[in-house]
Write a protein that holds these residues in place. Structure first.
Motif, PDB file in Angstrom:
ATOM      1  N   ILE A  40     -51.437  33.909 -58.544  1.00 14.02           N
ATOM      2  CA  ILE A  40     -50.428  33.463 -59.355  1.00 14.02           C
ATOM      3  C   ILE A  40     -50.040  31.935 -59.140  1.00 14.02           C
ATOM      4  O   ILE A  40     -50.140  31.374 -58.259  1.00 14.02           O
ATOM      5  N   ASN A  43     -47.762  27.061 -64.533  1.00 15.16           N
ATOM      6  CA  ASN A  43     -48.695  26.567 -65.240  1.00 15.16           C
ATOM      7  C   ASN A  43     -48.996  24.978 -64.464  1.00 15.16           C
ATOM      8  O   ASN A  43     -48.277  24.178 -64.257  1.00 15.16           O
ATOM      9  N   GLU A 175     -57.333  35.389 -66.064  1.00 12.79           N
ATOM     10  CA  GLU A 175     -56.248  36.075 -66.851  1.00 12.79           C
ATOM     11  C   GLU A 175     -57.156  37.147 -67.949  1.00 12.79           C
ATOM     12  O   GLU A 175     -57.098  36.919 -69.273  1.00 12.79           O
ATOM     13  N   HIS A 206     -50.960  36.069 -65.335  1.00 17.78           N
ATOM     14  CA  HIS A 206     -49.437  35.568 -65.801  1.00 17.78           C
ATOM     15  C   HIS A 206     -48.606  36.682 -65.767  1.00 17.78           C
ATOM     16  O   HIS A 206     -47.552  36.719 -65.713  1.00 17.78           O
ATOM     17  N   TYR A 245     -40.833  28.294 -59.206  1.00 22.72           N
ATOM     18  CA  TYR A 245     -40.607  28.913 -60.453  1.00 22.72           C
ATOM     19  C   TYR A 245     -39.118  28.620 -61.266  1.00 22.72           C
ATOM     20  O   TYR A 245     -38.848  28.984 -62.333  1.00 22.72           O
ATOM     21  N   ALA A 254     -43.249  33.892 -65.511  1.00 18.93           N
ATOM     22  CA  ALA A 254     -44.074  32.975 -65.154  1.00 18.93           C
ATOM     23  C   ALA A 254     -45.412  32.973 -66.215  1.00 18.93           C
ATOM     24  O   ALA A 254     -45.817  34.032 -66.743  1.00 18.93           O
TER      25      ALA A 254
END
Lengths: 254, 376
Positions: A40, A43, A175, A206, A245, A254
């Motif tokens: 994870i 972006n 994803e 995500h 984050y 996220a």
């Protein structure tokens, strides 16, 4: 927790830059055989790029990628795939003009030679295995449906089934639940938990709910580097991760 | 074998049988020669359907390999003639006119029948394999690959015209001996030549059908859809594309050889842009994803073209009519005539049983394996 398991994949000081932009920066990352690892990060952290490097879609500018003790980063894509690496793309890519069954037959790529396949016709020895795979992803009633007519979730599952037909030692999932309904996401989590142990998986995702459902170890990437690694609880309490984050509303969003 | 496959075999067989039976009805040698010519075009259309329809490689230079095959046959037959001025030991007439004193090295092997017949198929295939290895190995795709095939053809055409002392230049190679093989003489204006072409076409069609139905054929269709996806399953995509490109070239080479037998000459126009683009039109009209559709498209279009251009009423307008028909078909039937017929047939049984036909499908699965090549 990976100490007593055999190491399957290792990235050592892997770096890639695109016209000066360093997407992955001296990344050290390893996965043990049979592990289900979630990757994870915010972006642009370099998650998809990392998967691209492992399957050969992008090339490292320095460092090395070791798979089953073999440096594979110099191989061409199809040879990397043949060593046992399967990739599920972020945008579901299946063969839209072919039927579900035909798609699965393509996925079944143990014998990739032109000459060999010239003398192979449908309905061979693999049919039963492919039908079981279709059942696993809930496409058993769609075997002769053209893939273009599947729903988005079904298309995602079809691509997952294609990778399972390929039967690689290492599966890279980018994803896999993107665009899925909550119900479909739950079913996908169930599917992944069933794959655990038989395959080694690296899942970029995500959806934190999904990650919590499936992950044993989570690796967090930030700005092309590995920021933290641990269980879901360890990760969410890590101050570095919280900072990374910050501004995107915390890890859950996220 | 699934019902769909059986049906396909029956259709293909019936069409080939009809083609083979034409000389029983038609006795006119001139007509048979004309029909044989159309069949050769049908074979060219099969070749393009394999590369364009199945693998998505638009070859705008299909006539290159057609021309190579044609010249192989012409060189072979030319060496069989007895030159008028110099006697049997002499060189082909055009070489004498160009002051060539001994047989050029590239002509020497064409004294052998076996070599010539193999060369007509294998040289075009080898040529395409090398070109394909360069194009597909270098990941050149789509319109760029098409432009390269076109450019290569123009170059080949120019070389043939330029090297007059070896190729006969602009005039091509004319005044050929009659092809004779295994004791049979193939007079261009005879049923035997028609049968030769029709039999070759039948064999080619079923060979192409087998390839399209094999897993290799399926992988080629997948490459057409999603090249990248296929590569990451471990298939060497460039090798697959090169294979189909070379196979298509081999078929075109065979068509070229037959064309020389039917036409009794070889000419640089055989490697021309007009012919190459015509092949694309035939295949688009017939249906590029159907081998038999493409083949019949070629026969139909060239047949209508021949009829229109020969009739007085359409003498001046036939090209316009053909162009208009082509535009209409491409606009209204993106998958050609074969695609339109297929869609019509698919609608017929469903009109009777409604959706229930589809719902019962899984029950039949064990005996009817979902089959390959669903594009037929």
């Amino acid at each position: 927790m990976t100490g007593n398991r055999e190491q399957l994949l290792a990235l050592r000081q892997a770096t890639v830059s695109f016209q000066g932009f360093v997407a992955v920066d001296r990344l050290d990352f390893s996965v043990a055989a049979g592990e289900l690892r979630c990757l994870i990060g915010p972006n642009g952290a370099g998650k998809s790029t990392t998967l691209d490097l492992i399957c050969g879609k992008s090339r490292i500018t320095s460092g090395e990628i070791i798979f089953r003790g073999e440096p594979i980063h110099t191989y061409r894509e199809f040879r990397m795939a043949r060593t046992g690496i399967g990739r599920k793309f972020q945008v579901p890519s299946v063969f839209r003009e072919l039927t579900v069954m035909e798609n699965l037959e393509i996925g079944c790529s143990r014998e990739p030679g032109v000459w060999h396949n010239l003398f192979r016709f449908s309905g061979g020895a693999d049919t039963e295995r492919l039908e079981r795979l279709a059942l696993l992803v809930g496409l058993q009633d769609e075997l002769s449906t053209q893939a273009a007519h599947l729903s988005h979730g079904q298309t995602q599952w079809l691509e997952i089934a294609l990778i399972l037909a390929q039967d690689p030692a290492l599966i890279l999932m980018d994803e896999p639940t993107a665009g899925m309904t909550a119900h479909e996401t739950n079913m996908t989590a169930e599917l992944f938990n069933r794959l655990r142990g038989q395959h080694t998986l690296i899942v970029v995702e995500h959806d934190m709910g999904f990650v919590r459902d499936i992950a044993e170890t989570i690796s967090v990437m930030h700005q092309g580097r590995l920021l933290a690694q641990g269980t879901a609880d360890e990760i969410s309490e890590d101050p570095g991760v919280r900072e990374a984050y910050l501004g995107s509303g915390g890890i859950g969003h996220a | 074998m699934s019902g769909k496959l059986t049906r396909q075999f029956l259709i293909y067989g019936a069409v080939c049988l009809c083609i083979l039976l034409v000389p029983v009805v038609v006795d006119d040698a001139f007509l048979l020669n004309k029909y044989a010519r159309y069949l050769v075009f049908g074979m060219l259309a099969i070749a393009l359907s394999l590369s364009w329809g199945y693998a998505g490689i638009l070859n705008l230079g299909q006539a290159t390999t057609f021309g190579i095959g044609s010249y192989c046959m012409a060189m072979f037959l030319k060496l069989k003639t007895v030159p008028v001025h110099t006697g049997s030991e002499g060189l082909p007439d055009f070489m004498v006119w160009n002051n060539v004193t001994e047989l050029p090295w590239i002509w020497v092997p064409f004294q052998s029948t076996t070599f010539s017949l193999l060369a007509g198929i294998l040289l075009p295939a080898l040529f395409a394999a090398l070109l394909g290895w360069f194009i597909f190995g270098g990941r050149i795709a789509g319109v760029y690959a098409a432009i390269i095939t076109l450019a290569v053809m123009v170059v080949a055409n120019l070389i043939i015209i330029d090297q007059q002392s070896y190729t006969g230049g602009f005039n091509g190679i004319t005044d050929l001996a009659e092809f004779s093989f295994l004791g049979i003489d193939f007079d261009a204006y005879s049923a035997s030549t028609y049968y030769l072409v029709a039999a070759s076409l039948t064999v080619t069609l079923f060979l192409a059908l087998a390839v399209s139905r094999s897993k290799t054929g399926l992988i080629l269709q997948a490459v057409r859809d999603q090249e990248e996806r296929v590569r990451f399953f471990g298939y060497d995509v460039a090798l697959y594309k090169t294979f189909v490109f070379a196979l298509s070239a081999g078929i075109a080479g065979l068509a070229g050889m037959l064309y020389t037998i039917v036409m009794e000459f070889a000419s640089p126009t055989f490697l021309g842009v007009p012919l190459s683009l015509s092949i694309v039109i035939w295949v688009a009209v017939g249906g590029r994803q159907s081998l038999i559709g493409a083949m019949l498209g070629a026969i139909l279009v060239t047949g209508v073209q021949g009829a229109l251009s020969e009739s007085e009423a359409f003498l001046e307008t036939w090209t316009l009519i053909m162009g208009g028909l082509f535009v209409l078909i491409v606009l209204l039937m993106p998958k050609g005539l074969a695609g339109a017929i297929e869609a019509l047939v698919r609608r017929l049984p469903q009109a009777g049983n409604g959706r229930s036909a589809r719902h019962t499908e899984p029950d039949h699965r064990p005996e009817t394996h979902p089959n390959l090549g669903g594009t037929q």
